[in-house]
Design an enzyme around this catalytic site. Structure first.
Site, short mmCIF file in Angstrom:
data_model
loop_
_atom_site.label_atom_id
_atom_site.label_comp_id
_atom_site.label_asym_id
_atom_site.label_seq_id
_atom_site.Cartn_x
_atom_site.Cartn_y
_atom_site.Cartn_z
N ARG A 77 -36.62 25.11 -53.52
CA ARG A 77 -36.23 24.72 -54.89
C ARG A 77 -37.60 24.01 -55.21
O ARG A 77 -38.07 23.15 -54.67
CB ARG A 77 -35.28 23.98 -55.02
N GLN A 136 -29.05 24.95 -46.27
CA GLN A 136 -27.66 24.76 -46.91
C GLN A 136 -26.56 25.41 -45.87
O GLN A 136 -26.53 26.49 -45.66
CB GLN A 136 -27.57 25.03 -48.33
N HIS A 192 -17.18 28.64 -54.09
CA HIS A 192 -18.55 28.12 -53.50
C HIS A 192 -18.36 26.56 -52.60
O HIS A 192 -17.49 25.91 -53.25
CB HIS A 192 -19.56 27.96 -54.50
N ASP A 219 -23.95 26.87 -46.56
CA ASP A 219 -23.43 27.57 -47.62
C ASP A 219 -22.03 28.34 -47.23
O ASP A 219 -22.39 28.99 -46.31
CB ASP A 219 -24.42 28.37 -48.54
N LYS A 257 -16.54 21.58 -60.28
CA LYS A 257 -16.82 21.36 -58.99
C LYS A 257 -15.97 19.94 -58.62
O LYS A 257 -16.11 19.15 -59.30
CB LYS A 257 -18.07 21.55 -58.29
N CYS A 279 -25.26 32.18 -52.87
CA CYS A 279 -24.22 32.76 -53.55
C CYS A 279 -24.27 34.13 -54.17
O CYS A 279 -23.59 35.23 -53.72
CB CYS A 279 -23.52 31.94 -54.60
N HIS A 315 -18.70 30.89 -49.04
CA HIS A 315 -17.94 31.43 -50.06
C HIS A 315 -16.90 32.13 -49.68
O HIS A 315 -16.68 33.06 -48.50
CB HIS A 315 -18.95 32.45 -50.83
#
Length: 412
Positions: free
Chosen positions: A125, A143, A273, A145, A227, A96, A147
């Site tokens: 991670r 991921q 997100h 991902d 979320k 992000c 946005h």
């Protein structure tokens, strides 16, 4: 582990492996990476159709960058750090903040909004070793991902569009029933209560607009915003948290994102997100366990195994293999020295859904015998075999597969 545990299935089906000296890191084998790419391309096409532009951002960024975004304080202990002798760096745990950097390049106008970015972001991670679980929870993962940079009046509609997209994908993957929860403000958070009130209300309104009634998960939101969390329920009744969508007014402010408002002033965008899968590896693991290792035809690493009955048909078998491959069907030769029955068993053990058997008669007449996993067979011209399998290979074709099965009398 039982036989239907994805950790056993991954080894049995030669999809991937994990090893002790690289905990939480997945070694994808050719068959496993074939499934990976099919799923990735499937989502890529969905995102493109929904108006998202795909981007790619760096893996390694300065500590100072993560400090400005707030991730160093929140996630620093779980970030892989690198000291190059000049400045501290870290591998990204999420994409992000990087997408904000792309948004910030150039002067943005309100007329451009919403702006939508998507990335298959390679994230790292440093998860505790005790929390690692096969390819469902790893230290390195990709991921899906995405946005959206938008104005307040866009938020509910953008979230509703994402939920509709997620619903379509989950249904095509065979998960028509999923659970949704609204994760609200945690005790330690950024932003004021009024902003959190507004964001939580917008997420709830968007869910209800899509016919969903989310349960409330108090205090489980991200530090920058609430979320919606989506969990899949597999055929064994187990629930797996996958998709998320979040509303964020904090990161655009911290990273100084802005656009020119209708009155000429500079305004902050809001940032949405979201991810449909969360982790491609986790989705593959869920699909494997849900289908007992026998993936739908369109997702199978090898969709058809071409088996000449004897060496006399080897040349024609190669022609059949080429015809399938030219049509975009993932075909593999099954022409070893073993008997045909043993080769059929071997293909069955590798969960190949269809055998294409060619003998002397098939070679003479330009035909092929398609044998399904349930033992049913159809003797058809090669061109028809190609068109039949091509229809089943269409991404997301679970409904088509069921119709095909009924039409041609086999169990998918």
């Amino acid at each position: 582990m039982d036989d239907l545990d994805h950790r056993n299935l991954g080894v049995k089906l030669k999809l991937w492996h994990l090893q002790e000296d690289a905990p939480g890191m997945v070694f994808w084998h050719p068959r496993g990476y074939a499934v990976y790419r099919v799923l990735e391309d499937y989502v890529r096409r969905k995102m493109r159709q929904a108006g998202y532009a795909e981007v790619r951002t760096p893996q390694l960024l300065p500590k100072e960058f993560w400090g400005r975004s707030g991730h160093w304080d929140k996630f620093g202990e779980h970030m892989f750090r690198v000291d190059d002798g000049e400045q501290a760096m870290a591998l990204k745990p999420m994409s992000c903040p990087c997408h904000v950097q792309i948004f910030n390049k150039g002067l943005r106008s309100w007329r451009e909004l919403p702006i939508r970015y998507a990335e298959f972001g390679a994230c790292h991670r440093n998860e505790p070793s005790g929390s690692l679980h096969g390819i469902m929870r790893t230290r390195a993962f990709d991921q899906d991902d995405a946005h959206v940079f938008c104005r307040e009046q866009d938020v509910e509609g953008e979230v509703a569009c994402f939920i509709a997209l997620l619903d379509e994908v989950y249904r095509e993957l065979g998960f028509p029933d999923y659970e949704v929860a609204l994760a609200t403000r945690p005790a330690v958070r950024a932003g004021d209560d009024a902003t959190w009130d507004w964001s939580e209300a917008k997420l709830g309104d968007a869910a209800r607009r899509c016919g969903l009634v989310p349960q409330i998960n108090p205090g489980e939101g991200a530090f920058y915003g609430p979320k919606l969390e989506f969990a899949l329920r597999d055929r064994l009744g187990r629930s797996w948290q996958c998709g998320t969508v979040q509303v964020d007014g904090v990161l655009p402010q911290r990273l100084e994102a802005s656009y020119v408002a209708p009155d000429g002033s500079r305004a902050r965008p809001l940032m949405i997100h979201h991810a449909i899968f969360g982790s491609l590896g986790r989705m593959i693991a869920i699909l494997l366990e849900h289908h007992g290792g026998v993936l739908p035809f369109w997702l199978s690493p090898d969709q058809v195994a071409v088996a000449p009955i004897s060496k006399d048909q080897a040349g024609y078998g190669a022609d059949v293999l080429a015809a399938f491959e030219d049509a975009g069907i993932r075909a593999v030769a099954c022409d070893g020295a073993d008997t045909l029955s043993r080769r059929i068993v071997a293909a069955h053990e590798m969960a190949v859904p269809v055998m294409a058997i060619v003998g002397g008669r098939e070679m003479r007449d330009g035909r092929v015998s398609l044998r399904e996993r349930d033992g049913s067979q159809a003797d058809v011209p090669l061109a028809e075999a190609v068109s039949r399998l091509q229809a089943r290979a269409r991404p997301g074709a679970l409904v088509a597969e069921a119709l095909y099965a009924r039409a041609y009398g086999f169990t998918p």
